[in-house]
Design a protein around this motif. Sequence first.
Motif, short mmCIF file in Angstrom:
data_model
loop_
_atom_site.label_atom_id
_atom_site.label_comp_id
_atom_site.label_asym_id
_atom_site.label_seq_id
_atom_site.Cartn_x
_atom_site.Cartn_y
_atom_site.Cartn_z
N THR A 359 -15.31 35.55 -4.47
CA THR A 359 -13.87 35.49 -4.20
C THR A 359 -13.41 34.05 -4.00
O THR A 359 -12.36 33.64 -4.51
N ASP A 360 -14.21 33.27 -3.25
CA ASP A 360 -13.88 31.86 -3.05
C ASP A 360 -13.83 31.12 -4.37
O ASP A 360 -12.92 30.31 -4.62
N ALA A 361 -14.82 31.35 -5.22
CA ALA A 361 -14.89 30.64 -6.50
C ALA A 361 -13.69 30.97 -7.38
O ALA A 361 -13.08 30.09 -7.99
N LEU A 362 -13.33 32.25 -7.45
CA LEU A 362 -12.18 32.65 -8.26
C LEU A 362 -10.89 32.04 -7.71
O LEU A 362 -10.02 31.59 -8.48
N PHE A 363 -10.76 32.02 -6.39
CA PHE A 363 -9.57 31.44 -5.79
C PHE A 363 -9.48 29.94 -6.07
O PHE A 363 -8.41 29.40 -6.37
N LEU A 364 -10.63 29.26 -6.00
CA LEU A 364 -10.66 27.83 -6.27
C LEU A 364 -10.28 27.54 -7.72
O LEU A 364 -9.49 26.62 -8.00
N VAL A 365 -10.80 28.33 -8.64
CA VAL A 365 -10.48 28.12 -10.06
C VAL A 365 -8.98 28.33 -10.29
O VAL A 365 -8.32 27.53 -10.98
N ARG A 366 -8.41 29.39 -9.72
CA ARG A 366 -6.98 29.65 -9.90
C ARG A 366 -6.14 28.51 -9.32
O ARG A 366 -5.13 28.10 -9.90
N SER A 367 -6.57 28.00 -8.15
CA SER A 367 -5.83 26.91 -7.52
C SER A 367 -5.87 25.65 -8.36
O SER A 367 -4.85 24.97 -8.55
N LEU A 368 -7.05 25.33 -8.89
CA LEU A 368 -7.18 24.13 -9.71
C LEU A 368 -6.37 24.25 -11.00
O LEU A 368 -5.80 23.27 -11.49
N CYS A 369 -6.31 25.45 -11.54
CA CYS A 369 -5.51 25.66 -12.75
C CYS A 369 -4.03 25.44 -12.47
O CYS A 369 -3.27 25.06 -13.38
N ARG A 370 -3.62 25.66 -11.24
CA ARG A 370 -2.23 25.43 -10.86
C ARG A 370 -2.01 23.99 -10.41
O ARG A 370 -0.89 23.62 -10.02
N GLY A 371 -3.08 23.18 -10.40
CA GLY A 371 -2.96 21.80 -10.01
C GLY A 371 -2.96 21.57 -8.51
O GLY A 371 -2.50 20.52 -8.04
N THR A 372 -3.46 22.52 -7.74
CA THR A 372 -3.53 22.38 -6.29
C THR A 372 -4.98 22.49 -5.84
O THR A 372 -5.84 22.95 -6.60
N PHE A 373 -5.23 22.08 -4.59
CA PHE A 373 -6.56 22.22 -4.01
C PHE A 373 -6.42 22.91 -2.66
O PHE A 373 -5.63 22.47 -1.82
N PRO A 374 -7.15 24.03 -2.43
CA PRO A 374 -6.99 24.79 -1.18
C PRO A 374 -7.25 23.92 0.04
O PRO A 374 -8.21 23.16 0.09
N THR A 375 -6.38 24.06 1.04
CA THR A 375 -6.48 23.22 2.23
C THR A 375 -7.72 23.52 3.07
O THR A 375 -8.17 22.66 3.83
#
Length: 381
Positions: A359-375
């Motif tokens: 779940t963490d990995a998928l969330f990180l990939v989606r965030s990077l695709c949007r140009g953001t990095f999870p806080t």
Amino acid sequence: METVNVRDTRREAITGCLLGTAVGDALGLPAEGLSRQRQARIFGTIQGHRLLLGHGLISDDTEHTILTAQALSMCSDSPSRFAQILASKLRLWILLLPAGVGLATLRSCLKLLIGVPPERSGVFSAGNGPAMRAALLGLRYGDSPETMRAFVRASTRLTHTDPKAEYGAFAVAWAAYTAARSPANISTYAADLQSLLPDDPEARELARLVRLAATSAANGESTPDFCKQTFGRSDRVTGYVYQTVPAALHAWMRHPASYRDAVLGVIACGGDTDTTAAITGAIVGAGVGECGIPSEWVHGLAEWPYTVPWMRQMGEYLAEQASGAPTATMPDVPIAARLLRNTVFLLVVLLTVLRWYVTDALFLVRSLCRGTFPTDFPKPS
């Protein structure tokens, strides 16, 4: 003098405590160790069992409560003899390879295995292990605080020798006793506890934290907000007993008649969620009895060989023993069944951890695709 609880029976209080521990433990277990942010990302808002297809399993928190119940069923009049029996059960318990054992408890159990006597097996730690098995001692001995203190000390020092661990366990035992009384004097709990604790700096610190919890609960503050303001961090409650116990006590004092709200409130704090929820569930369960625990949560326990009927039978036996005329049969389970259960449990835990990381990995990939990095992810160097 008999303890009179909201159901007017010891059986309801003890059974409510046992099942309350198990249900809270099972509800909190899938999110154990997760920050509030990761818990929300992986599970959303936890409202029921999330470990195994809508069902739950217990961890060492409930197992230690069960070991305490078994030791009490074999000796309830001598703290030293009780400690010897509990030590023998801890030796067998660690040999059956339980998952997720706390470091202090592990070290103490290994010392017991190599022949160190119970009075010297504890290690200096202020972890929450003794607190998670203390509620039953309050139900059994709360009418005599000094006797309760002796049994809490015997239980605590088997594994933890830091006085803070003992004071935290005593606070849980006294809370369970207070919750089970009719009427429950929750408004005076903090003052009563302070009068029972010794006058030393570490006990005074616990008394201060409990007063803060009582004031916060009376003001209607949520348990996550209390923990954020009191412990200086918003993402989790740790296994340090002076965080675990005040958090659990706040959840109880905030929702003394609502098992659902109290347990879900403390799980929402993040961190050591199985232990905080188990302790909260034990205290609130002692007050509301089994009938006050959501039936779907009780039925959702997929536990074996310590099944729900097994816990009810143990509650019946302990209640009759406390009344001086046991007629019920003391339940037990085969060693082979416990070993098989632990093997399956370990596999379930590993799959749960794998789910976290996927779940963490998928969330990180989606965030990077949007140009953001999870806080709440560590920044790459």
